[in-house]
Write a protein that holds these residues in place. Structure first.
Motif, PDB file in Angstrom:
ATOM      1  N   ARG B 178       0.829  -1.203   0.000  1.00  0.00           N
ATOM      2  CA  ARG B 178       0.000   0.000   0.000  1.00  0.00           C
ATOM      3  C   ARG B 178       0.866   1.258   0.000  1.00  0.00           C
ATOM      4  O   ARG B 178       0.547   2.254  -0.642  1.00  0.00           O
ATOM      5  N   SER B 182       0.586   4.194  -2.618  1.00  0.00           N
ATOM      6  CA  SER B 182       0.213   5.516  -2.113  1.00  0.00           C
ATOM      7  C   SER B 182       1.168   6.599  -2.609  1.00  0.00           C
ATOM      8  O   SER B 182       0.746   7.660  -3.062  1.00  0.00           O
ATOM      9  N   GLU B 185       0.471   7.412  -6.107  1.00  0.00           N
ATOM     10  CA  GLU B 185      -0.718   8.263  -6.250  1.00  0.00           C
ATOM     11  C   GLU B 185      -0.422   9.704  -5.851  1.00  0.00           C
ATOM     12  O   GLU B 185      -0.920  10.651  -6.485  1.00  0.00           O
ATOM     13  N   ASN B 207      -9.264   9.338  -6.339  1.00  0.00           N
ATOM     14  CA  ASN B 207      -8.824   7.951  -6.459  1.00  0.00           C
ATOM     15  C   ASN B 207      -7.914   7.570  -5.300  1.00  0.00           C
ATOM     16  O   ASN B 207      -8.053   6.501  -4.697  1.00  0.00           O
ATOM     17  N   HIS B 208      -7.023   8.478  -5.005  1.00  0.00           N
ATOM     18  CA  HIS B 208      -6.068   8.193  -3.937  1.00  0.00           C
ATOM     19  C   HIS B 208      -6.773   8.042  -2.585  1.00  0.00           C
ATOM     20  O   HIS B 208      -6.528   7.098  -1.833  1.00  0.00           O
ATOM     21  N   ALA B 211      -8.709   4.796  -2.451  1.00  0.00           N
ATOM     22  CA  ALA B 211      -7.848   3.626  -2.239  1.00  0.00           C
ATOM     23  C   ALA B 211      -7.373   3.561  -0.790  1.00  0.00           C
ATOM     24  O   ALA B 211      -7.388   2.499  -0.164  1.00  0.00           O
ATOM     25  N   ARG B 214     -10.179   2.456   1.505  1.00  0.00           N
ATOM     26  CA  ARG B 214     -10.400   1.005   1.410  1.00  0.00           C
ATOM     27  C   ARG B 214      -9.402   0.269   2.297  1.00  0.00           C
ATOM     28  O   ARG B 214      -9.756  -0.632   3.063  1.00  0.00           O
ATOM     29  N   GLU B 215      -8.158   0.696   2.160  1.00  0.00           N
ATOM     30  CA  GLU B 215      -7.108   0.047   2.937  1.00  0.00           C
ATOM     31  C   GLU B 215      -7.347   0.219   4.442  1.00  0.00           C
ATOM     32  O   GLU B 215      -7.225  -0.727   5.223  1.00  0.00           O
TER      33      GLU B 215
END
Lengths: 225, 225
Positions: B178, B182, B185, B207-208, B211, B214-215
């Motif tokens: 991740r 990251s 991004e 988007n970043h 993501a 989500r993580e």
DNA sequence: TTACCGTCGTTTGTATGCAACAGACTCTTG
DNA sequence: CAAGAGTCTGTTGCATACAAACGACGGTAA
């Protein structure tokens, strides 16, 4: 269901006071720059200075008053820049709301929205600008509520309180052309939502908010010297 | 110039207290959900309940505590659903911030961001997750600051406090894969901003954030029973 | 006339006291 | 043994009292 009579014990004493002071400030009885003595407000609303103080702090956060420590609380009108900033936020938040609502299925809010647009069309034809203004308000709030994101709702509520000055004082005299465009945009937003197109709904909503804010800002005149 | 000695009359008595209570809450001495009795804080900081009360209201405004009327003040503890809602808001607000920053010219914040990414790359290579977490924090805050929208800044501050973001980010950082994604991004976001592409910057930022959220959400397990 | 200093009134900031409410605990009863 | 009602403690919300600070006003001196 007697929601109106279900008096919340004493948050009413608190929020009711906040609302009343807010209306007093927005009412224009005190010109910008005028001092708002706590003692006066306390006597006026028949409470002690303590809850008045708390309400004034909240009003400071909303940008309606300025508290100069050890000096006093003064009526303050939000600057044009602040209103622009708030509208940018509004665009973003309502765009998110529309997007989220479009992702949901058939929810009760959609019925409200359809009914709202019918009534809006009628109000436009009848030239009832007051009813139309109320329906516009309901339209936006329904979308935010329908997003099913309570945190978004809370932040939006806060934002709209900060925009209360713009809504209630700078009563934008809607140009007839703008009203027609606005209703059209509302229909476009709902259509995107019904088509479950989150991206399209967000885009339509942001376009609409942006156009409305442009209109509101050109209507707001320059500051008097 | 002896700014340090120029004691602001009594806002010190007020802000000093606010700062101290804020640190107390952030310090984690009181776990999320814990009650913060006004009387205890008053005695602890050797003041009366009145200023404590005002400070708590401010902390509520900042999102650090929750005041349940007639019950008490509690350290905020977001539920999983609230965290999801807040991340959706975060995505929207940071997207707006990136978009606004991209519309601005060459501002000092860009220098900070470039330097930030250099340091981040170094931290990743060195495996210094602690430094990386700090830099991630700075990256996001710098973009929000750089948006030049103070109202956005205020709402973002409240949002991040409600998220107790610093608690979450530490767990997220522990996933090596991740971290690489990251940083990539982040670079993409800055590139869009430097190209003065508001839409691209907003898209990349969202988007970043998505993501990352989500993580963070998969990392955060279910609540203990 | 103008600049400055001291006094005074008004307003805020804080402390304290009291009443009311929420939640927990216990005791009683089916 | 379980469920419900009553009590009881802890906490908040508000009112009031007091002290300190700010700003204005007037008087004085250069």
């Amino acid at each position: 269901m007697q929601d109106d009579l279900m008096v919340i014990p004493e948050a009413v004493g608190q929020e009711g006071l906040l609302e009343r002071i807010r209306r007093l400030v927005l009412g224009g009885e005190f010109p910008p720059g005028a001092l708002l003595p706590e003692a006066y407000l306390a006597q006026e609303f028949d409470v002690s200075r303590t809850p008045v103080r708390e309400a004034l702090k909240q009003l400071q956060h909303e940008g309606l008053v300025e508290i100069r420590p050890k000096v006093g609380t003064f009526v303050r009108e939000p600057t044009r820049r602040e209103i622009i900033e708030l509208f940018q936020l509004k665009e973003s938040l309502e765009g998110l709301a529309a997007s989220l609502l479009a992702r949901r299925g058939e929810v009760p809010e959609l019925t409200i929205l359809r009914r709202n647009l019918e009534d809006s069309d009628e109000a436009v034809l009848a030239g009832d600008t007051e009813a139309y203004a109320r329906l516009v308000h309901e339209f936006h709030w329904t979308i935010v509520r329908g997003s099913d994101n309570y945190k978004l709702f809370e932040h939006y509520e806060r934002l709209m309180n900060q925009l209360a000055y713009q809504r209630l004082v700078l009563r934008t005299v809607e140009h007839p052309g703008r009203i027609a465009a606005s209703t059209g945009e509302h229909h476009a937003v709902l259509e995107m939502i019904e088509h479950k197109d989150p991206f399209g709904a967000e885009s339509a909503m942001r376009n609409h908010v942006y156009a409305s804010s442009r209109e509101a800002l050109v209507t707001e005149p320059e500051r008097k010297p």
